[in-house]
Scaffold this active site. Structure first.
Site, PDB file in Angstrom:
ATOM      1  N   ARG A  65       0.829  -1.219   0.000  1.00  0.00           N
ATOM      2  CA  ARG A  65       0.000   0.000   0.000  1.00  0.00           C
ATOM      3  C   ARG A  65       0.860   1.265   0.000  1.00  0.00           C
ATOM      4  NH1 ARG A  65      -3.190  -0.813   4.960  1.00  0.00           N
ATOM      5  NH2 ARG A  65      -4.377   1.022   4.377  1.00  0.00           N
ATOM      6  N   GLN A 108     -10.430   9.294   7.893  1.00  0.00           N
ATOM      7  CA  GLN A 108      -9.988   7.992   8.400  1.00  0.00           C
ATOM      8  C   GLN A 108      -8.817   7.496   7.566  1.00  0.00           C
ATOM      9  OE1 GLN A 108     -13.758   5.409   9.272  1.00  0.00           O
ATOM     10  NE2 GLN A 108     -14.343   6.903   7.743  1.00  0.00           N
ATOM     11  N   HIS A 132      -6.843   7.980  11.922  1.00  0.00           N
ATOM     12  CA  HIS A 132      -6.217   6.649  11.918  1.00  0.00           C
ATOM     13  C   HIS A 132      -4.735   6.679  11.555  1.00  0.00           C
ATOM     14  CE1 HIS A 132     -10.486   4.685  11.418  1.00  0.00           C
ATOM     15  NE2 HIS A 132     -10.231   5.063  12.658  1.00  0.00           N
ATOM     16  N   CYS A 151      17.804  -0.717  17.451  1.00  0.00           N
ATOM     17  CA  CYS A 151      17.748  -1.359  18.780  1.00  0.00           C
ATOM     18  C   CYS A 151      17.266  -2.806  18.686  1.00  0.00           C
ATOM     19  CB  CYS A 151      16.836  -0.554  19.714  1.00  0.00           C
ATOM     20  SG  CYS A 151      15.079  -0.921  19.509  1.00  0.00           S
ATOM     21  N   GLY A 178     -17.544   8.599   1.134  1.00  0.00           N
ATOM     22  CA  GLY A 178     -16.747   7.416   0.803  1.00  0.00           C
ATOM     23  C   GLY A 178     -16.329   6.582   1.994  1.00  0.00           C
ATOM     24  N   THR A 179     -17.241   6.445   2.951  1.00  0.00           N
ATOM     25  CA  THR A 179     -16.940   5.551   4.070  1.00  0.00           C
ATOM     26  C   THR A 179     -18.122   4.624   4.320  1.00  0.00           C
ATOM     27  OG1 THR A 179     -16.441   5.375   6.439  1.00  0.00           O
ATOM     28  CG2 THR A 179     -17.624   7.370   5.739  1.00  0.00           C
ATOM     29  N   ASN A 231     -21.755   8.544  -1.426  1.00  0.00           N
ATOM     30  CA  ASN A 231     -21.215   7.189  -1.489  1.00  0.00           C
ATOM     31  C   ASN A 231     -21.737   6.508  -2.753  1.00  0.00           C
ATOM     32  OD1 ASN A 231     -20.610   4.290  -0.809  1.00  0.00           O
ATOM     33  ND2 ASN A 231     -20.108   5.152   1.184  1.00  0.00           N
ATOM     34  N   GLU A 274     -22.903   3.591  -2.723  1.00  0.00           N
ATOM     35  CA  GLU A 274     -24.075   2.811  -2.318  1.00  0.00           C
ATOM     36  C   GLU A 274     -24.542   3.255  -0.939  1.00  0.00           C
ATOM     37  OE1 GLU A 274     -22.183  -1.012  -2.587  1.00  0.00           O
ATOM     38  OE2 GLU A 274     -21.532  -0.911  -0.503  1.00  0.00           O
TER      39      GLU A 274
HETATM   40  C1  BJW Z   1     -17.011   5.324  -2.850  1.00  0.00           C
HETATM   41  C2  BJW Z   1     -16.238   5.287  -3.974  1.00  0.00           C
HETATM   42  C3  BJW Z   1     -16.267   6.424  -4.752  1.00  0.00           C
HETATM   43  C4  BJW Z   1     -15.962   3.416  -3.064  1.00  0.00           C
HETATM   44  N1  BJW Z   1     -16.998   7.471  -4.373  1.00  0.00           N
HETATM   45  N2  BJW Z   1     -17.765   6.285  -2.433  1.00  0.00           N
HETATM   46  C5  BJW Z   1     -17.960   0.824  19.319  1.00  0.00           C
HETATM   47  C6  BJW Z   1     -18.930   0.057  18.692  1.00  0.00           C
HETATM   48  C7  BJW Z   1     -18.555  -1.042  17.937  1.00  0.00           C
HETATM   49  C8  BJW Z   1     -17.214  -1.416  17.800  1.00  0.00           C
HETATM   50  C9  BJW Z   1     -16.259  -0.658  18.443  1.00  0.00           C
HETATM   51  C10 BJW Z   1     -16.640   0.449  19.181  1.00  0.00           C
HETATM   52  N3  BJW Z   1     -15.484   1.013  19.668  1.00  0.00           N
HETATM   53  C11 BJW Z   1     -14.424   0.302  19.262  1.00  0.00           C
HETATM   54  C12 BJW Z   1     -14.855  -0.719  18.518  1.00  0.00           C
HETATM   55  C13 BJW Z   1     -13.949  -1.721  17.915  1.00  0.00           C
HETATM   56  C14 BJW Z   1     -13.368  -1.266  16.604  1.00  0.00           C
HETATM   57  C15 BJW Z   1     -14.517  -1.264  15.582  1.00  0.00           C
HETATM   58  O1  BJW Z   1     -15.062  -0.246  15.229  1.00  0.00           O
HETATM   59  N4  BJW Z   1     -14.872  -2.417  15.061  1.00  0.00           N
HETATM   60  C16 BJW Z   1     -15.957  -2.524  14.075  1.00  0.00           C
HETATM   61  C17 BJW Z   1     -15.386  -3.038  12.759  1.00  0.00           C
HETATM   62  C18 BJW Z   1     -17.028  -3.388  14.652  1.00  0.00           C
HETATM   63  N5  BJW Z   1     -12.709   0.020  16.700  1.00  0.00           N
HETATM   64  C19 BJW Z   1     -11.446   0.164  17.135  1.00  0.00           C
HETATM   65  O2  BJW Z   1     -10.820  -0.799  17.541  1.00  0.00           O
HETATM   66  C20 BJW Z   1     -10.856   1.563  17.150  1.00  0.00           C
HETATM   67  N6  BJW Z   1     -10.235   1.847  18.399  1.00  0.00           N
HETATM   68  C21 BJW Z   1     -10.921   2.121  19.501  1.00  0.00           C
HETATM   69  O3  BJW Z   1     -12.121   2.173  19.524  1.00  0.00           O
HETATM   70  O4  BJW Z   1     -10.135   2.376  20.621  1.00  0.00           O
HETATM   71  C22 BJW Z   1     -10.752   2.314  21.885  1.00  0.00           C
HETATM   72  C23 BJW Z   1     -10.488   0.925  22.423  1.00  0.00           C
HETATM   73  C24 BJW Z   1      -9.224   0.610  22.870  1.00  0.00           C
HETATM   74  C25 BJW Z   1      -8.969  -0.643  23.405  1.00  0.00           C
HETATM   75  C26 BJW Z   1      -9.988  -1.605  23.424  1.00  0.00           C
HETATM   76  C27 BJW Z   1     -11.251  -1.293  22.931  1.00  0.00           C
HETATM   77  C28 BJW Z   1     -11.511   0.001  22.431  1.00  0.00           C
HETATM   78  C29 BJW Z   1      -9.708   1.661  16.138  1.00  0.00           C
HETATM   79  C30 BJW Z   1     -10.165   1.466  14.739  1.00  0.00           C
HETATM   80  C31 BJW Z   1      -8.939   1.509  13.806  1.00  0.00           C
HETATM   81  C32 BJW Z   1      -9.313   1.236  12.354  1.00  0.00           C
HETATM   82  N7  BJW Z   1      -8.115   1.066  11.612  1.00  0.00           N
HETATM   83  C33 BJW Z   1      -8.210   0.880  10.161  1.00  0.00           C
HETATM   84  C34 BJW Z   1      -6.787   0.584   9.627  1.00  0.00           C
HETATM   85  C35 BJW Z   1      -5.949   1.868   9.631  1.00  0.00           C
HETATM   86  C36 BJW Z   1      -4.600   1.662   9.095  1.00  0.00           C
HETATM   87  C37 BJW Z   1      -4.595   1.197   7.666  1.00  0.00           C
HETATM   88  O5  BJW Z   1      -5.101   1.880   6.760  1.00  0.00           O
HETATM   89  O6  BJW Z   1      -4.057   0.109   7.437  1.00  0.00           O
HETATM   90  O7  BJW Z   1      -8.763   2.038   9.543  1.00  0.00           O
HETATM   91  S1  BJW Z   1      -9.335  -0.422   9.663  1.00  0.00           S
HETATM   92  C38 BJW Z   1      -9.908   0.391   8.209  1.00  0.00           C
HETATM   93  O8  BJW Z   1     -11.327   0.713   8.322  1.00  0.00           O
HETATM   94  C39 BJW Z   1      -9.171   1.751   8.182  1.00  0.00           C
HETATM   95  C40 BJW Z   1     -10.258   2.682   7.739  1.00  0.00           C
HETATM   96  O9  BJW Z   1      -9.937   4.011   8.100  1.00  0.00           O
HETATM   97  C41 BJW Z   1     -11.477   2.131   8.432  1.00  0.00           C
HETATM   98  C42 BJW Z   1     -12.778   2.575   7.820  1.00  0.00           C
HETATM   99  O10 BJW Z   1     -12.925   2.111   6.519  1.00  0.00           O
HETATM  100  P1  BJW Z   1     -13.587   3.021   5.408  1.00  0.00           P
HETATM  101  O11 BJW Z   1     -12.743   4.192   5.160  1.00  0.00           O
HETATM  102  O12 BJW Z   1     -14.994   3.290   5.755  1.00  0.00           O
HETATM  103  O13 BJW Z   1     -13.457   2.096   4.106  1.00  0.00           O
HETATM  104  P2  BJW Z   1     -14.424   0.932   3.559  1.00  0.00           P
HETATM  105  O14 BJW Z   1     -13.638   0.142   2.593  1.00  0.00           O
HETATM  106  O15 BJW Z   1     -15.079   0.197   4.647  1.00  0.00           O
HETATM  107  O16 BJW Z   1     -15.575   1.723   2.799  1.00  0.00           O
HETATM  108  C43 BJW Z   1     -15.347   2.430   1.592  1.00  0.00           C
HETATM  109  C44 BJW Z   1     -16.655   3.075   1.173  1.00  0.00           C
HETATM  110  O17 BJW Z   1     -16.411   3.900   0.057  1.00  0.00           O
HETATM  111  C45 BJW Z   1     -17.737   2.054   0.750  1.00  0.00           C
HETATM  112  O18 BJW Z   1     -18.941   2.397   1.427  1.00  0.00           O
HETATM  113  C46 BJW Z   1     -17.868   2.268  -0.759  1.00  0.00           C
HETATM  114  O19 BJW Z   1     -19.210   2.098  -1.217  1.00  0.00           O
HETATM  115  C47 BJW Z   1     -17.432   3.689  -0.901  1.00  0.00           C
HETATM  116  N8  BJW Z   1     -16.835   4.036  -2.186  1.00  0.00           N
HETATM  117  N9  BJW Z   1     -15.598   4.006  -4.029  1.00  0.00           N
HETATM  118  C48 BJW Z   1     -17.743   7.376  -3.227  1.00  0.00           C
HETATM  119  N10 BJW Z   1     -15.536   6.485  -5.903  1.00  0.00           N
HETATM  120 ZN    ZN Z   2      14.079   0.877  18.429  1.00  0.00          ZN
END
Ligand code: BJW
Ligand code: ZN
Length: 244
Positions: A68, A99, A117, A148, A185-186, A211, A213
């Site tokens: 990536r 994000q 993020h 290290c 786009g999320t 979005n 969809e």
């Molecule tokens: C278009 C398009 C076009 C396409 N035009 N549209 C409360 C409730 C429920 C769960 C939890 C909660 N609190 C915490 C959680 C757990 C967890 C979570 O949410 N889990 C769920 C999956 C259930 N959250 C966490 O763990 C977070 N931390 C936290 O809460 O800390 C407190 C804590 C600490 C200790 C213990 C417990 C809690 C951290 C979340 C970190 C997410 N990290 C990632 C990876 C980042 C690094 C990397 O990039 O590698 O972030 S995961 C990944 O998903 C990335 C993204 O930012 C994130 C969101 O994804 P996104 O951007 O929405 O992408 P897609 O692919 O899902 O969607 C794309 C969209 O675009 C689609 O809808 C398409 O239709 C659309 N699209 N082309 C317009 N051209």
């Molecule tokens: Zn180090």
């Protein structure tokens, strides 16, 4: 395509916030996370984007990030990113709360960007916290190690990790103050980020989703615009600011 209400609200708004996800970068060539097209080697993001996976198999997680990092280094912002940079100039207070870790909003010229993020251009050692640039480590095929001996990880937020407090606080405050709030786009499934549109709505914002969809958020949004953000956002800029 746009309601009169949206155009007039946006024209008059002093405070605008835009929440973005992987979809806004899709038209630049960055893969999204979810859906068939989003999967890398059939892994779900939850399986790779967590600390335990990294410790268990650092080379696999590094391979995903290296893949990536290379894509992101080679691509450019698209018309959706540029439209948001243009929108920022038209409002007294404007914030992008992203994000995404790809830095494309800043590369398009946006100034106020909160990164919930992290950022894939930064890396650090998990033992001594020493920082590393991509340039220093990108050539390595196996998970890179610090001087290290510690593993070097990307400076991004994995599942189970806390979001950077300053970025979250600023993003939440922008959502609470916004008169118009866009979610672009999320899939709006990853928390706490996905709570921002509702925080904005409860505080009185007009919430607009863009979005391809419908998503978890759609039924709560005031307006849903279905299509590509790289096409809809430039049209919105034209429709809204041409006489301003
Ligand atoms: C278009 C398009 C076009 C396409 N035009 N549209 C409360 C409730 C429920 C769960 C939890 C909660 N609190 C915490 C959680 C757990 C967890 C979570 O949410 N889990 C769920 C999956 C259930 N959250 C966490 O763990 C977070 N931390 C936290 O809460 O800390 C407190 C804590 C600490 C200790 C213990 C417990 C809690 C951290 C979340 C970190 C997410 N990290 C990632 C990876 C980042 C690094 C990397 O990039 O590698 O972030 S995961 C990944 O998903 C990335 C993204 O930012 C994130 C969101 O994804 P996104 O951007 O929405 O992408 P897609 O692919 O899902 O969607 C794309 C969209 O675009 C689609 O809808 C398409 O239709 C659309 N699209 N082309 C317009 N051209
Ligand atoms: Zn180090």
């Amino acid at each position: 395509m746009f309601s009169d209400k949206l155009i007039s609200r946006l024209k008059d708004a002093k405070l605008v916030a835009v929440f973005t996800g992987a979809g806004i970068s899709a038209e630049s060539g960055v893969p999204t996370f979810r859906g068939e097209d989003g999967l890398w080697k059939k892994f779900r993001p939850e399986e790779l984007a967590n600390f335990d996976a990294f410790i268990r198999n650092p080379d696999l997680v590094w391979e995903w990030y290296r893949y990536r990092k290379k894509i992101i280094a080679d691509i450019k912002p698209n018309p959706g990113h540029y439209a948001l940079a243009e929108m920022e100039k038209r409002h007294e207070h404007f914030a992008i709360i992203t994000q995404n870790i790809d830095n494309l909003h800043r590369r398009a010229g946006s100034k106020t960007v909160y990164e919930l993020h992290g950022n894939i251009e930064r890396n650090y050692c998990i033992d001594c916290r020493k920082s590393y640039s991509n340039k220093e480590i990108i050539a390595q095929e196996k998970a890179p190690r610090c001087t290290c001996g510690g593993l070097i990880r990307p400076d991004v937020v994995w599942f189970g990790e806390f979001l950077p407090q300053d970025q979250w606080d600023a993003g939440e405050a922008a959502a609470e103050r916004a008169e118009v709030f866009f979610s672009v786009g999320t899939s709006a499934v990853v928390y706490p980020a996905a709570s921002l549109p509702m925080i904005a709505k409860r505080a009185g914002a007009y919430v607009v989703e863009i979005n391809l969809e419908r998503t978890e958020l759609s039924h709560q949004a005031d307006e849903v615009l279905l299509g590509k953000s790289g096409e809809i956002l430039p049209k919105l800029i034209n429709a809204c600011y041409q006489n301003k």
